[in-house]
Motif scaffolding. Structure first.
Motif, PDB file in Angstrom:
ATOM      1  N   PRO A 281       0.818  -1.217   0.000  1.00 29.64           N
ATOM      2  CA  PRO A 281       0.000   0.000   0.000  1.00 29.64           C
ATOM      3  C   PRO A 281       0.851   1.267   0.000  1.00 29.64           C
ATOM      4  O   PRO A 281       2.010   1.266   0.413  1.00 29.64           O
ATOM      5  CB  PRO A 281      -0.805  -0.113   1.303  1.00 29.64           C
TER       6      PRO A 281
ATOM      7  N   PRO B 244      -4.062  -0.625  10.133  1.00 29.87           N
ATOM      8  CA  PRO B 244      -4.367   0.791  10.388  1.00 29.87           C
ATOM      9  C   PRO B 244      -4.619   1.117  11.849  1.00 29.87           C
ATOM     10  O   PRO B 244      -4.387   2.251  12.283  1.00 29.87           O
ATOM     11  CB  PRO B 244      -5.616   1.035   9.531  1.00 29.87           C
TER      12      PRO B 244
ATOM     13  N   LYS C 289       1.226   0.929   7.836  1.00 34.10           N
ATOM     14  CA  LYS C 289       0.886   1.204   6.433  1.00 34.10           C
ATOM     15  C   LYS C 289       1.180   0.017   5.526  1.00 34.10           C
ATOM     16  O   LYS C 289       0.303  -0.462   4.809  1.00 34.10           O
ATOM     17  CB  LYS C 289       1.661   2.435   5.950  1.00 34.10           C
TER      18      LYS C 289
ATOM     19  N   ASP D  30      -0.811  -3.098   6.305  1.00 41.90           N
ATOM     20  CA  ASP D  30      -2.253  -2.867   6.399  1.00 41.90           C
ATOM     21  C   ASP D  30      -2.786  -3.175   7.803  1.00 41.90           C
ATOM     22  O   ASP D  30      -3.708  -3.974   7.995  1.00 41.90           O
ATOM     23  CB  ASP D  30      -2.998  -3.704   5.351  1.00 41.90           C
TER      24      ASP D  30
END
Length: 585
Positions: free
Chosen positions: A81, A411, A406, A409
């Motif tokens: 990401p 969060p 990040k 993933d």
């Protein structure tokens, strides 16, 4: 009125004659004003004198050769990401303020760089009080190599090209040092050369040439029976064809923090031996990660000879730190082509949250986090002892957890990262100098619903030497500031992840206080006591001041595409390596 060229040519000729007469009669050894009293002009064209009579490193037949190298991974996985915040276009006023701060940081760098260039060129470190120099990392011009990419980032290309010319003359085949610290050589020298090579898009091939030269030398430290490196390498034994062994007391970080640099070199050269060397370490760490006394973490010291873990101490701080820092970073550098580092990071975070994180008591009860140290005896008796110790070195953790949140993933852990970063900012702000000490102990908040200090504790304790402790700080075992970068490192990373300009304001407070307390005639110096606004300075300026600390201060006030974290990954010495695959948008 027209003025003839001759009318002011004559005075110019007279002035030149007077100048020549004055300076041609200077006493022996004297120099005209503004002349550079350093060696860098000489070494820009002529190599330094040869170092005769020393043992030299040469490639030789290995004692324990590898028959089949582990290749770089090539399997496709899900894209990594995007990391950086989507920054909006800034106003002219915001840009004016940001650039003003950025220029102040650049001036500080130029001041320290001039001190090094004029007084310690091609030496490891400048002594910032006396104008002398020190040999600390094998005498291979540590500050010069460590600062190469900072020069590029700050746009100081004339200085950079002078330094690149000097790099050609560094003799990596010999040293006065009896032992070579493989970790420090790897992150400063190999990392510095690769970072500058990547940042200049390969336009200076000598940088890669010298990177291969130093890597091929320290690769000799891996020539052991189990291919674990001898971290404090007895290089003259290897050079003489004698066997070496890895240490039974090897510092965790010195074993687990070679990944990025060796991986990047394999990517650039297509030579698998460098990646093979560090992948064997990673496989060992992964295989043992759930078998230690704190599953998910490794103790401070490793028996690298027998592949055992007997040390009861667990920490994310000094001597362990970059092993954990490199978990998400190596995943990024490999382009997410393996799930190994994701698995290891997940296991680490479970242990960190369960065992080491704590909230302190403060005047206002603010929601900040720190990570302590733990001593664990055999799991059978279940006894764990948490020490609420924090150190400047640990301030890297907020940036690492932020990046991990990040790229993997996760969060929900971005808030943990921010609280860790805010904890370091708090530790700066509460000190009389506005600078965090090397080590401090905190007051643990056991009831997380109410972490305000009691009225009796709000005045702060007084130590035996008469110094007052900030409220919430239980002790300061080491009050020095050594020009360390870890706090601004995480403030910078968190800013790039969130775009929160309050982090720039915090960075500016930190920079102003550090500049005020550390500036000397020759550069910047460590200070002995952050509790004392008149603290004595120390004749000590490690290469990371130019390689990391000032680089991070400069980058937080730069446009966000300069060393974009979606394009580069920074090693533990802040050297930027190109990521081989673009992040998903």
């Amino acid at each position: 009125m027209m003025i003839s060229r001759r009318s002011y040519l004559l005075p110019t000729i007279i002035l030149l004659c007077i100048t020549y007469a004055l300076f041609s009669n200077l006493p022996p050894g004297a120099e005209p004003p503004n002349a550079h009293n350093h060696l860098y002009q000489q070494y820009a064209t002529d190599p330094p004198p040869p170092k005769e009579g020393r043992t030299r490193w040469r490639k030789h037949v290995e004692q324990y050769p590898i028959s089949d190298y582990i290749p770089l991974p090539t399997s496709a996985t899900s894209p990594i990401p995007r990391i950086q915040y989507d920054f909006p276009r800034e106003s002219w006023f915001a840009r004016w303020g940001r650039v003003k701060r950025q220029r102040a940081v650049k001036k500080a760098f130029q001041h320290a760089w001039k001190g090094y260039k004029d007084n310690a060129w091609l030496e490891d470190e400048l002594s910032p009080l006396t104008g002398g120099h020190r040999e600390t990392f094998a005498g291979w011009a540590a500050t010069l190599v460590d600062s190469l990419d900072t020069l590029v980032i700050m746009g100081l290309m004339d200085e950079f090209e002078e330094a690149v010319e000097a790099v050609e003359f560094i003799d990596f085949t010999t040293t006065n040092a009896i032992q070579i610290n493989i970790f420090e050589t790897n992150i400063r020298y190999l990392g510095g050369l690769l970072g500058a090579y990547d940042l200049t898009h390969g336009r200076y091939p000598v940088l890669l040439k010298k990177a291969v030269e130093i890597a091929d030398m320290i690769y000799g430290s891996f020539d052991t029976r189990n291919r674990m490196p001898q971290s404090r390498w007895e290089w003259t034994r290897s050079a003489g064809g004698l066997k070496i062994e890895p240490g039974r007391n090897t510092i965790l970080a010195e074993l687990g923090s070679l990944n990025l640099e060796f991986t990047r070199l394999s990517q650039l050269t297509n030579d698998p031996k460098y990646f093979d060397a560090i992948q064997r370490i990673t496989d060992f760490l992964e295989e043992s990660q759930e078998k230690t006394n704190v599953p998910g973490m490794w103790p401070l010291m490793v028996n690298a000879k027998d592949l055992e873990f007997a040390d009861p101490r667990f920490t994310i701080g000094g001597m362990a730190d970059s092993t954990y820092e490199y978990l998400p970073k190596e995943h990024m550098l490999l382009g997410g082509q393996t799930s190994q580092y994701r698995k290891m990071y997940n296991s680490f975070m479970k242990a960190l949250k369960s065992h080491l994180l704590f909230r302190p008591k403060t005047l206002d009860g603010r929601d900040i986090l720190f990570a302590g140290n733990m001593r664990v005896s055999e799991p059978s008796n279940g006894k764990e002892t948490l020490e609420p110790q924090w150190e400047h070195l640990k301030c890297y953790l907020g940036g690492t957890v932020g990046i991990g949140a990040k790229v993997f993933d996760r969060p929900e852990e971005l808030s943990i990262a921010r609280k860790l970063v805010d904890g370091c900012i708090w530790a700066y702000d509460v000190m009389p100098t506005g600078i965090m000490p090397e080590v401090l102990h905190l007051t643990v908040c056991k009831n997380r619903e109410n972490c305000k200090l009691s009225k009796s504790a709000r005045t702060g304790k007084t130590t035996s030497d008469g110094k007052k402790l900030p409220p919430g700080v239980a002790d300061i075992p080491d009050a020095k500031y050594l020009l360390r970068p870890e706090a601004i490192e995480s403030v910078f990373i968190m800013y790039r992840l969130t775009g929160d300009t309050l982090l720039q304001d915090a960075a500016w407070r930190m920079f102003q206080n550090i500049e005020r307390m550390t500036r000397t005639s020759y550069g910047h110096a460590a200070i002995s006591d952050v509790r004392d606004p008149e603290s004595p300075q120390m004749d000590y300026m490690e290469s990371f001041w130019l390689a990391e600390t000032l680089k991070y201060f400069y980058l937080i006030f730069s446009e966000p595409d300069l060393v974009n974290l979606d394009k580069y990954v920074l090693n533990t010495e802040a050297h930027p390596f190109k990521r081989p695959t673009a992040a998903s948008q």
